[in-house]
Each structure stands twice: as C-alpha cells, then as structure tokens.
Motif scaffolding. Structure first.
Motif, short mmCIF file in Angstrom:
data_model
loop_
_atom_site.label_atom_id
_atom_site.label_comp_id
_atom_site.label_asym_id
_atom_site.label_seq_id
_atom_site.Cartn_x
_atom_site.Cartn_y
_atom_site.Cartn_z
N TYR A 50 47.77 36.80 38.95
CA TYR A 50 48.43 37.47 40.06
C TYR A 50 46.75 38.21 40.40
CZ TYR A 50 46.86 41.11 36.64
OH TYR A 50 46.61 42.14 36.24
N SER A 51 46.89 38.78 41.68
CA SER A 51 45.63 39.10 42.14
C SER A 51 45.20 40.90 42.44
CB SER A 51 44.81 39.09 43.52
OG SER A 51 45.67 38.18 44.53
N THR A 52 44.91 41.90 42.09
CA THR A 52 45.37 43.08 43.06
C THR A 52 44.26 44.09 43.89
OG1 THR A 52 46.04 45.27 42.11
CG2 THR A 52 44.78 44.13 41.17
N ASN A 53 44.50 43.94 44.29
CA ASN A 53 43.39 45.36 45.50
C ASN A 53 43.03 47.08 44.02
OD1 ASN A 53 44.95 44.70 48.04
ND2 ASN A 53 42.80 44.00 48.19
N VAL A 54 42.17 46.40 44.29
CA VAL A 54 40.64 48.10 43.12
C VAL A 54 40.01 48.44 44.44
CG1 VAL A 54 39.97 48.33 41.20
CG2 VAL A 54 41.25 46.05 41.13
#
Length: 698
Positions: free
Chosen positions: A96-100
């Motif tokens: 997965y990838s996520t904004n931080v």
C-alpha cells in the motif's frame, strides 16, 4: 475474548501464557515483518512563516508518501477483510502507499517529545481547527495552542476510497479479486440525503464525501432498486427504473451521460426525502489496510532510524511518547483500530501510548467488503442502518449483551497483548441522542453503570453539539435546515485541558481528573420519557427524535462483534431494539451531569444535544449532528409576554457585570478541578462575556 466468568486465577494464567508466547515470538520475530519500506518527503515548508512558539521555536512541515507492506500470513493481519485475496509482491507481501504530513518543531529539542497522530476525517486534517482557537486560512496557527505545547503533529491516509485530490490526506490500497483472479461483485446500499436539490448524485454520496464510490457492474439498472421516503421509518416507495439512470445529468438532461459512478433522477433529487439505492458493485478495495497503515506509519515514525533504502526517519530520536486521536468519523475508526488489535505492531510493540477518541461513540464501517468508511454509523434520520453501532461499545470486557449473547469489549485484544493505551474518551451530548453514547458506560441491557477500566477516562461535554462551537465565533443567527439555532456552547477549552491531561498521564504518570458523565446511579441518565425537558414556546421536541439502536441481520458472512466480513443482505433486516438512555436536564433544559463548561455554568439559554428538521427537510426528524440553542429572553417582560417559564437574563444576572462575576466563578472552579487550563481561564471568561454582550446584557 476473555470470559469474565472464568475466574481471576484462570484469567491470570491465560494472560501469563499469552505473554510468554508473545515474548518468544518477539525474540524470534523475522525481518520480513510489516513495515514502512520507503518514505519519500519533499523539502520543508513553513506554513507559519517565521512565527515562533514560546520555547518551542519555529515549525516546519514535511509532506510526502510512505510505502508499506503487510504480511498476510501474520495472525495480526488476518483480521483484515479480503487480505488473502489481495495481490502480493515477490516477497508474498501486500503493498500500500499513503500520504504523510508531519508538522514538527525545526529544533526537536524544543518539543514535548510527543507525537500527536491524528486520524484524518475523510482525508481532512481537523486538529488545528479544533484545538487552535481562531485558526483561519489567513491565520492558520490561530492562537498556536498545539505548537506552544510542543507537539509534533502527524497525519497519514487510511481511507482508500477517496478521490486523488491534492488537499486530501489519502492512501492507495489494492482491489481484492477471487482466488483465480476473477472480479468480485456484491450488493451495496447507498443513501442520498440532500441540503439542496440536484439532478445527479455520486453513487455513494452524502456522508461518503470526497469519494467516487464503487462502480456498478452494469449500466443496465433493471436488477437494481431506487426508493424514496420522507422519514427513516416510513415505507420505501419504489422509483420506476425508467425514471433514473447510471449517468451524469449535471449538464446533459436525463438520461444524461452514462457513468458507472453516478446516479441521475429524471425528476431530480429533492431535500425532503431519503433516497436509497441498492445495486451490485464490483472491485472491493481491501479497505482494512488503512488500519495497518496507521499502525505501521505510527510505529516507523516512533521507532525506526531509517527506511529500507536508508532514508532517515525525520523524527528519529525525537519522539518518546505517542498519542493517537480522531474526531467523529476518525474517532469511530480509532475505536475499531483498538478493538481489532492494531495498537500492536508486527514486532509486538505497543504503537500508541495514549488515545483520545472524540465524538466517536460507536465504531467505523471500514473492515467490511465494499466498506463505506465515510458513512455515519447512523442517526435517527440519516444513514441509520449502516454498520458500526453493534456491540461492543464499552471498553469493559464483562458487559454481557442480552441480545447477542456476547461478552466482549474494545480492549480485549490489547489486554491479551499488554498493548492497551491510556484513553481519554470525549463526547458531546449528541452522542447520547444520536449515537448510543450511553452504552459506552452502561451495560448493554441498560440496567447498570459499568466500572471503567483503570486506563480509561470518559468525559461528556454537557449540553453540546457534535462538532462543537468556536469560542470566538459570534452567536448564531441562522438555523439552516433546523428549527432552532445551532448549539453555541463551546467545549474547546475543556477539550484542550483533557489533551494536556492525557499527555501528562502518558509522559509523567499524572492521572487525569475524574471522569464526568451521566449515570444511572445518580439518576442523571434516564429513559427518553423521563427527560424533564421544559415546555418552551415555539420549540418542537425532543420527544421522538432520539436514535433507537437496533440489531440488524446482514447475512451469514458478516461478523457484527468485529464490524467485519461481507454483507449479503441489503437493506438489512431489523430485529430487537436496545433500550435508549439520555441525559437528564434541569429546569432550563440543560444537562444536569457531565463536564459543564463556563458557558453552561453561566448559561444564556438552553443548549441541547438535539434539533428538529424544518419544513422541506423531512420536518420533525432529528437534525442529525446539530444541537440547539434556545436563548433566554433579556427582560422579565419579554419572558412573560411569550409565556416562557425560564428566567430572563436580567433576572439571573442583573447586568453584564453580574454575568462576568458568574462566568469568572465558573472558570475558577473548572481550573481548580483540572477541567480548564489556567492559561485558558481568561479566554474562556472573555468568550462567555462576549456572548452575553451579544445577547443584550449591559
């Protein structure tokens, strides 16, 4: 789950065995545990310019993307719905990838060494506006409360169905497929409730804002149903399939431009109906990975020195304590995160030391196939039948549910792994009227108060509304779609005091002030018919506008206890009802119990946790998450002229000077009890006095 009837000795032995196994697992934990594998951050930005905050100094913001992977074979991840049906990389991991986004002191030596990780609400950061008084676009720091405390603020995406908008903190998660790669389909139910007429709605719409929704399997709507009704409990009236289409009619008239994620109604959607669509959708997102993303990003920022390619953790060595908070939708998600065991990372470490779920009294609809995590868990009028309000609601593990025959609590998993955080749970009055808030502290049978675990405090902000009210905002003058003005009783300063109390509890072991909420034992939590609300001229209610909590049958693959699984029955079949319990009120209609603000201790009117919809908006139903403000008259003559039994402002306080004395005494009492920071005392008094001036006192 630990069976509370099994005896203390048996429980101790069971916990000891689990701890022993956990210790062995930790000793031999493989390197391939779930983690953030890569973090990519842009150059620092300075949202507050050169402004400095006390001894903390200047703040900088780092924005970017974290890339993670989850081991689907690890028992800690097995609870994630459809994790076994997600695509895997060459290492057998699900990615997965996520904004931080990280807002930190430039010099971490000036911080309070505490990470405040906010679960974003539908992709939006809420903490700055909730805690920093006066925050605006032109003045984003407001009074700089969070920064002056020295918090390092962190946000990461978790809701994988959001539109890819630059303003949203979102994440990307894979779509689940059948074991041989085939498309997964299933029933989805959507509600449309509008504040202004429209020809077209996104296929999910309403509270599922910022999301395009699950596409229909076919533009042919002959197997789907669209209905309408004025009130939640009215019979559904079918709309002919020829009168609606999967299309966008915002520019092109009906039947519009075909679109698998839009619904167009020939006559248009009005504001006086609940519209309900039941259709077959395709391609469910493995939405529960959002829980793992919060866990893994939180663990990385707290514990790691660098990612897999050597990029340094920007917070390495600067964080000693970590807090997780969520507001409304996000507060409900926090409770799901806790119950499903995600405060333990795959290295078997505790992720967050403290948690503050705010205005989230039930749980979130995230870990279900075709989840709609943006939905409410239901009010009396809106989205009532969506998952989330099922038992358990309490933090206790000994609350037997007479309808489900379950003994469980939100802390069961973390108690077994010794990873429970300290919890400061805060809620408004609306959580009682619309979201089963009483059953966070009462046995599911409604017969007795429960004793809170030692690591939990609960505070009811008396006579307040869900989203609060800014202490520097003018008194409301418009009721919108409701009959009464929105509730003007702010809980901001009390919320700030309790956040500081949680940080001190975690960092220094200083216990917060005692819990404050309505109880059966004190007679301040009562059945609806026992609420002694006064008769006030031109006020409808509150009778009949509370949300009744029901058991729903959603199909054999749905696990109500965990709000997980797959729903096969839409709409769900309603079963037995739980009792309803509401805060008792005084002669003015204000809550007797709970944490009373300066405004409520020196009231200018009646402040309610309910309001009523006006004509044209399903009149008579609850106005969802908006409370009410019913001002006192200024003079005795005005009161007598309309037949108001509540004393006027002049009868109560005489003049503005008399009101100021009452507000000052209230603030002093709250400071002495720990429910108001001494640094906020003057501002809390000034806010109350300003409202009194606006109300006409001189």
């Amino acid at each position: 789950m630990i069976d509370s009837r099994g005896g203390l000795h048996a429980r101790f032995l069971k916990i000891a065995r689990i701890a022993c196994v956990a210790g062995l697992a930790f000793s031999f934990a493989p390197d391939s545990h779930a983690r953030v594998t890569k973090i990519v951050l842009g150059a620092p930005a300075y949202p507050y310019g050169n402004a400095t905050f006390g001894s903390v100094g200047q703040y900088e913001e780092l924005d970017g993307i974290a890339y993670g992977e989850v081991d689907p074979q690890n028992p800690l991840n097995a609870v994630i719905q459809d994790i076994q049906l997600a695509p895997r990389n060459s290492r057998g991991m699900v990615e997965y990838s996520t904004n931080v986004s990280i807002l930190k002191p430039v010099k971490m030596s000036g911080s309070n060494q505490t990470m405040l990780f906010e679960i974003v609400n539908r992709g939006n950061k809420l903490d700055p506006g909730f805690y920093n008084v006066g925050a605006t676009t032109a003045n984003p720091q407001g009074d700089g409360f969070l920064e002056n405390q020295g918090f390092t603020l962190v946000w990461a995406g978790w809701q994988a169905d959001l539109s890819p908008l630059p303003s949203l903190v979102a994440m990307s998660a894979p779509i689940a497929h059948q074991s041989r790669g085939g498309t997964i389909t299933g029933p989805v139910r959507s509600e449309f409730i509008l504040r202004s007429p429209a020809t077209t709605q996104p296929i999910l719409a309403d509270s599922s804002s910022n999301t395009p929704g699950y596409a229909t399997v076919s533009l042919n709507n002959s197997h789907d149903t669209l209905t309408m009704r004025v009130h939640q409990d009215d019979p559904r009236v079918a709309i002919a399939n020829a009168d609606w289409a999967y299309a966008d009619c915002t520019v092109t008239p009906f039947p519009g431009v075909p679109n698998v994620q839009m619904v167009c109604l020939r006559a248009g959607f009005d504001t006086n109906h609940i519209y309900e669509l039941v259709y077959t959708a395709k391609d469910p997102i493995v939405m529960g990975l959002g829980l793992a993303a919060i866990r893994d990003v939180g663990s990385f920022l707290r514990n790691a020195s660098a990612d897999d390619v050597g990029t340094p953790n920007p917070l390495a060595g600067g964080i000693q304590w970590s807090l997780l908070n969520g507001i409304s939708q996000s507060g409900r998600l926090l409770r799901s995160f806790l119950q499903l065991g995600f405060n333990q990372d795959e290295q078997l470490k505790k992720v967050f030391d403290g948690m503050q779920p705010h205005i989230g009294s039930v749980r979130n609809y995230i870990n279900v196939r075709f989840a709609q995590p943006g939905r409410l868990a239901g009010t009396q009028h809106t989205e009532k039948q969506y998952p989330g309000s099922e038992s358990p609601l309490t933090y206790n593990d000994d609350a037997n549910d007479p309808l489900t025959r379950e003994d469980s609590g939100l802390l069961d998993r973390c108690q077994r792994s010794a990873t429970c955080p300290k919890i400061v749970h805060t809620m408004s009055d609306i959580e009682y009227w619309e979201a089963s808030g009483a059953f966070d502290t009462v046995d599911p049978s409604g017969a007795s108060d429960l004793r809170l675990p030692s690591n939990v405090r609960i505070y009811q902000f008396s006579s307040t509304q869900h989203g609060g009210f800014s202490p520097v905002a003018p008194l409301p003058t418009s009721a919108g779609i409701c009959e009464q003005l929105p509730n003007a009783n702010s809980y901001t300063y009390n919320l700030r005091a309790l956040l500081v109390a949680l940080q001190k509890w975690v960092a220094k072991g200083v216990a917060p002030p005692p819990s404050r909420y309505s109880t059966l034992a004190k007679g301040t939590l009562v059945p609806p018919d026992s609420v002694a609300f006064p008769s006030i001229p031109n006020v409808t209610g509150p009778h009949g506008i509370w949300n009744t909590r029901l058991i729903y049958a959603r199909g054999s693959q749905y696990n109500a206890d965990k709000v997980s699984g797959a729903v096969s029955t839409e709409p769900p079949v309603a079963g037995a009802a739980y009792p309803t319990l509401l805060p008792q009120v005084d002669a003015d209609g204000n809550d007797l119990d709970g944490l009373r603000s300066v405004t409520l201790m020196a009231p200018l009117g009646t402040y309610t946790g309910w309001n009523v919809r006006r004509a044209g908006f399903s009149q008579g139903d609850a106005c969802d998450l908006t409370g009410g403000y019913i001002p006192f008259t200024l003079t005795p003559a005005q009161r007598q002229a309309i037949g108001d039994t509540r004393l006027s402002l002049q009868e109560r306080y005489g003049s503005l000077a008399g009101y100021t004395t009452a507000a000052t005494a209230a603030a002093s009492q709250l400071v002495s009890l720990g429910y108001l920071l001494s640094a906020d005392k003057a501002a809390a008094i000034a806010s109350a006095v300003s409202q009194a001036q606006q109300a006409g006192l001189r």
